[in-house]
Design a protein around this motif. Structure first.
Motif, PDB file in Angstrom:
ATOM      1  N   UNK A 130       0.832  -1.208   0.000  1.00 29.32           N
ATOM      2  CA  UNK A 130       0.000   0.000   0.000  1.00 29.32           C
ATOM      3  C   UNK A 130       0.864   1.255   0.000  1.00 29.32           C
ATOM      4  N   UNK A 131       1.934   1.260   0.794  1.00 31.48           N
ATOM      5  CA  UNK A 131       2.809   2.435   0.836  1.00 31.48           C
ATOM      6  C   UNK A 131       3.504   2.644  -0.509  1.00 31.48           C
ATOM      7  N   UNK A 132       3.841   1.561  -1.194  1.00 32.77           N
ATOM      8  CA  UNK A 132       4.442   1.683  -2.528  1.00 32.77           C
ATOM      9  C   UNK A 132       3.444   2.246  -3.534  1.00 32.77           C
ATOM     10  N   UNK A 133       2.200   1.827  -3.418  1.00 35.24           N
ATOM     11  CA  UNK A 133       1.169   2.369  -4.312  1.00 35.24           C
ATOM     12  C   UNK A 133       1.010   3.872  -4.110  1.00 35.24           C
ATOM     13  N   UNK A 134       1.180   4.317  -2.872  1.00 34.41           N
ATOM     14  CA  UNK A 134       1.095   5.750  -2.563  1.00 34.41           C
ATOM     15  C   UNK A 134       2.420   6.466  -2.867  1.00 34.41           C
ATOM     16  N   UNK A 135       3.406   5.698  -3.312  1.00 34.27           N
ATOM     17  CA  UNK A 135       4.755   6.216  -3.580  1.00 34.27           C
ATOM     18  C   UNK A 135       5.417   6.760  -2.322  1.00 34.27           C
ATOM     19  N   UNK A 136       5.130   6.105  -1.200  1.00 29.76           N
ATOM     20  CA  UNK A 136       5.714   6.472   0.099  1.00 29.76           C
ATOM     21  C   UNK A 136       6.199   5.203   0.802  1.00 29.76           C
ATOM     22  N   UNK A 137       7.168   4.489   0.216  1.00 24.34           N
ATOM     23  CA  UNK A 137       7.581   3.232   0.835  1.00 24.34           C
ATOM     24  C   UNK A 137       8.185   3.442   2.223  1.00 24.34           C
ATOM     25  N   UNK A 138       7.845   2.549   3.114  1.00 28.03           N
ATOM     26  CA  UNK A 138       8.369   2.591   4.477  1.00 28.03           C
ATOM     27  C   UNK A 138       9.739   1.914   4.487  1.00 28.03           C
ATOM     28  N   UNK A 139      10.758   2.702   4.211  1.00 29.40           N
ATOM     29  CA  UNK A 139      12.117   2.179   4.146  1.00 29.40           C
ATOM     30  C   UNK A 139      12.648   1.998   5.563  1.00 29.40           C
TER      31      UNK A 139
END
Length: 122
Positions: free
Chosen positions: A47-56
């Motif tokens: 989901x975070x990747x879809x929002x372009x905000x990956x939780x690194x």
């Protein structure tokens, strides 16, 4: 597992890590986890990747070095085990299959220790 999934033939960088430890390693300090042992796909990460905000996930420099020092002890022990068993026919039979050979296990053990040493030296 990696051989069964044919991950080596996929156009991505992947790494298997112990479930009890952190996801980072000597090569990769900033990582994204896609799979959770026992739970499967990490839906929150997708989901975070879809929002372009990956939780690194990224440790502090001292956390990273402490983990590498711990892993160096394990890697050294593993390399010594491989070297001590390398010429034993039973060990060689057990470490052959899925396109891997005893020489590959020796290479990976040596290379893993070298990567940790290089990372700790930087």
């Amino acid at each position: 597992m990696a051989d069964v999934l044919r991950l080596g033939k996929r156009p991505l960088m992947w790494s298997c890590r112990p479930a009890a430890g952190p996801a980072w390693n000597a090569r990769h300090r900033r990582v994204v986890r896609f799979w959770i042992d026992g739970d499967g796909v990490d839906e929150e990460m997708l989901d975070s990747l879809r929002r372009r905000e990956p939780a690194v996930s990224e440790p502090s420099l001292e956390e990273w070095r402490a983990q590498l020092r711990d892993e160096r002890v394990i890697a050294d022990r593993h390399l010594r085990t491989v070297l001590d068993s390398y010429h034993e026919p039973a060990w060689r039979r057990e470490h052959k299959g899925y396109g891997r050979y005893p020489e590959d296990h020796l290479w990976f053990a040596a290379q893993g220790l070298r990567e940790i040493d290089d990372a700790l030296g930087d």
